[in-house]
Scaffold this active site. Structure first.
Site, PDB file in Angstrom:
ATOM      1  N   CYS A 172      54.477 -40.348  65.298  1.00  0.00           N
ATOM      2  CA  CYS A 172      53.373 -40.366  66.262  1.00  0.00           C
ATOM      3  C   CYS A 172      53.658 -41.352  67.386  1.00  0.00           C
ATOM      4  O   CYS A 172      53.259 -41.142  68.539  1.00  0.00           O
ATOM      5  CB  CYS A 172      52.072 -40.708  65.562  1.00  0.00           C
ATOM      6  SG  CYS A 172      52.119 -42.255  64.615  1.00  0.00           S
ATOM      7  N   HIS A 317      48.116 -45.070  63.203  1.00  0.00           N
ATOM      8  CA  HIS A 317      48.465 -43.850  63.922  1.00  0.00           C
ATOM      9  C   HIS A 317      48.560 -44.174  65.416  1.00  0.00           C
ATOM     10  O   HIS A 317      48.079 -45.216  65.866  1.00  0.00           O
ATOM     11  CB  HIS A 317      47.391 -42.789  63.669  1.00  0.00           C
ATOM     12  CG  HIS A 317      47.723 -41.417  64.166  1.00  0.00           C
ATOM     13  ND1 HIS A 317      48.938 -40.804  63.939  1.00  0.00           N
ATOM     14  CD2 HIS A 317      46.976 -40.534  64.896  1.00  0.00           C
ATOM     15  CE1 HIS A 317      48.918 -39.591  64.493  1.00  0.00           C
ATOM     16  NE2 HIS A 317      47.746 -39.415  65.091  1.00  0.00           N
ATOM     17  N   ASN A 337      45.776 -35.853  70.338  1.00  0.00           N
ATOM     18  CA  ASN A 337      46.453 -36.113  69.082  1.00  0.00           C
ATOM     19  C   ASN A 337      47.741 -35.293  69.011  1.00  0.00           C
ATOM     20  O   ASN A 337      48.025 -34.486  69.903  1.00  0.00           O
ATOM     21  CB  ASN A 337      45.526 -35.762  67.914  1.00  0.00           C
ATOM     22  CG  ASN A 337      45.898 -36.480  66.638  1.00  0.00           C
ATOM     23  OD1 ASN A 337      46.828 -37.289  66.598  1.00  0.00           O
ATOM     24  ND2 ASN A 337      45.194 -36.190  65.565  1.00  0.00           N
TER      25      ASN A 337
END
Length: 370
Positions: A172, A317, A337
Site C-alpha cells: 500500500c 495502511h 484506497n
C-alpha cells in the site's frame, strides 16, 4: 387436595402469566447459510470443494454478519458509514490485518519524526481542546473564512488514474506514493500517465521490502537520494509479487528514458491542524497518508465517523487523499484506497474531517516531481 398443594399449584400457574424478560438469541444459521452460498458464488471463492475450510469460512462469515449488524445499528444519519458483506467478510480480523494491513507501519513512521522533511502543524485555531471542531467553527470553515474552497476534488480535473487493486501484496505504501506522483506530474505537464508500482516493489531500498512491507516516507527518501525515476507501468508492469529489480544502469542515467523523478517531499503531522492539510490539497496536490484501516473490512460507503482509532500506534495502511467536502452535514475527506473498484464507493471511502479519525492526519506526505 391438601391446601398446601393448592397454594403451590396456584403459584406456579401465576408465574406463567408474569412478564419475566428472557432473552432468547435467534438462530440465524439457516438464513446465514443462504447468504453465504450467494456470497461464495458472487466472489468466486475457491474453497467450495473443501468441506472443512467451507465450514470454517462460514463461521467467520457469521461473525462478520453480527459485526455488520452492530455497526449499522450505531448509524446516526443517512450519511453515516454503511457496512455489509464484502470480499473480506469470510476472514477473521487477524487474517484481514495480516493479509491487507501493515502492523509495523507505526514503528516505521516513528523513524521519520525527527527527519528534516518532517513538520508538525499545530496551529489550528478552529479546534477545541478535545481535538474536534465544534459546529459553529465548522460552519465558519464552510463559509471559506480561511480562504479554502468549500469543496475540492482532484478527480474533477481528470488528473487521477483509475483505482488499483493491491491484491495480497502488502505494498500500500508504494501504491499510494505512485498515485500521488501520477497526479503531480499531470498537474505540472498536463498529461496523465499510469506509473509503475511494481518498480517500487522490486527496487526500493531504505528498509522497504516489497509486498512484505514498507512506508511512504522511506520510499520518498530513497527516490530523492537515488534520483531513480518512476517508469511507466507499461515499461515495468505489475506482477503482484516481489521480484528481482529490473532497473538497468542506462535507466538511471539516460535523459531520454521517460520517468517521473521525485525532487522533494514532506512527511508531515497535521493533528490539530487539519485545515492546513486541506490547504495543501488545494494549493499543492493530493497527498499520501498512513491510516488505521482495521475497521474498514466490511465498509460499503458513507462517511466513517466512529469506531476508528486515530492513535499513531494504530497506523497500519496507506492511502491517497484526493479532496474534501465541507458543505456536507458531516464534513469529510475523499480517500482513494488500493483494494479495487469493488471496495467502498468505486474504490473510494469518506472519512469525517476533524478529530484525526482513523489517524488520517498523523503522517501525511506531499511531493514535488520533475
Amino acid at each position: 387436595m391438601e391446601w398446601k398443594t393448592v397454594i403451590t399449584t396456584i403459584a406456579v400457574v401465576s408465574l406463567c402469566f408474569l412478564a419475566i424478560p428472557i432473552k432468547i438469541e435467534p438462530d440465524n444459521t439457516e438464513s446465514d447459510l443462504k447468504l453465504f452460498k450467494t456470497y461464495v458464488e458472487k466472489f468466486k471463492k475457491s474453497y467450495t470443494r473443501s468441506p472443512a475450510e467451507y465450514e470454517e469460512r462460514f463461521r467467520k462469515f457469521q461473525r462478520s454478519l453480527r459485526h455488520i449488524e452492530e455497526m449499522n445499528a450505531k448509524r446516526t444519519s443517512k450519511e453515516s458509514a454503511r457496512y455489509g458483506v464484502t470480499e473480506f467478510s469470510d476472514l477473521s480480523e487477524d487474517e484481514f490485518a495480516s493479509s491487507y494491513l501493515r502492523p509495523d507501519l507505526s514503528s516505521r513512521g516513528m523513524r521519520h519524526l525527527h527527519h528534516s522533511h518532517h513538520h508538525s502543524h499545530r496551529h489550528n485555531r478552529y479546534d477545541t481542546k478535545d481535538g474536534r471542531a465544534d459546529s459553529s467553527e465548522k460552519n465558519r470553515l464552510r463559509r471559506s473564512t480561511t480562504g479554502l474552497p468549500v469543496k475540492f476534488d482532484w478527480r474533477e480535473t481528470g488528473f487521477v488514474t483509475p483505482v488499483r487493486n493491491q491484491m495480497n501484496c502488502g505494498a500500500c505504501w508504494a501504491f499510494s506514493t505512485v498515485e500521488v506522483a501520477e497526479t503531480m506530474f499531470a498537474i505540472n505537464n498536463g498529461t496523465l500517465h499510469t506509473l509503475s508500482v511494481q518498480e517500487m516493489i522490486d527496487c526500493a531500498g531504505n528498509s522497504n521490502f516489497g509486498c512484505n512491507g514498507g512506508d511512504i516516507c522511506s520510499l520518498l527518501m530513497w527516490l530523492t537520494v537515488t534520483q531513480v525515476k518512476i517508469k511507466a507501468e507499461t515499461a515495468y508492469p505489475m506482477t503482484w509479487r516481489t521480484d528481482s529489480c529490473q532497473l538497468k544502469k542506462e535507466d538511471l542515467s539516460s535523459a531520454g528514458t521517460f520517468g517521473v523523478q521525485i525532487i522533494d517531499f514532506t512527511c508531515d503531522n497535521f493533528v490539530d491542524a487539519e485545515e492546513s492539510l486541506m490547504a495543501t490539497l488545494v494549493s499543492h496536490g493530493p497527498v499520501a497518508a498512513a491510516v488505521n484501516a482495521l475497521s474498514w473490512q466490511n465498509y460499503l460507503g458513507g462517511i466513517i465517523q466512529f469506531h476508528c482509532d486515530g492513535g499513531f500506534k494504530s497506523l497500519n495502511h496507506a492511502v491517497e487523499i484526493v479532496g474534501y467536502d465541507l458543505s456536507a452535514s458531516v464534513p469529510f475527506y475523499i480517500v482513494r484506497n488500493s483494494w479495487g473498484e469493488n471496495f467502498g464507493d468505486n474504490g473510494y471511502l469518506y472519512l469525517a474531517a476533524y478529530g484525526n479519525l482513523c489517524g488520517i492526519a498523523n503522517q501525511v506526505s506531499s511531493l514535488d516531481v520533475a
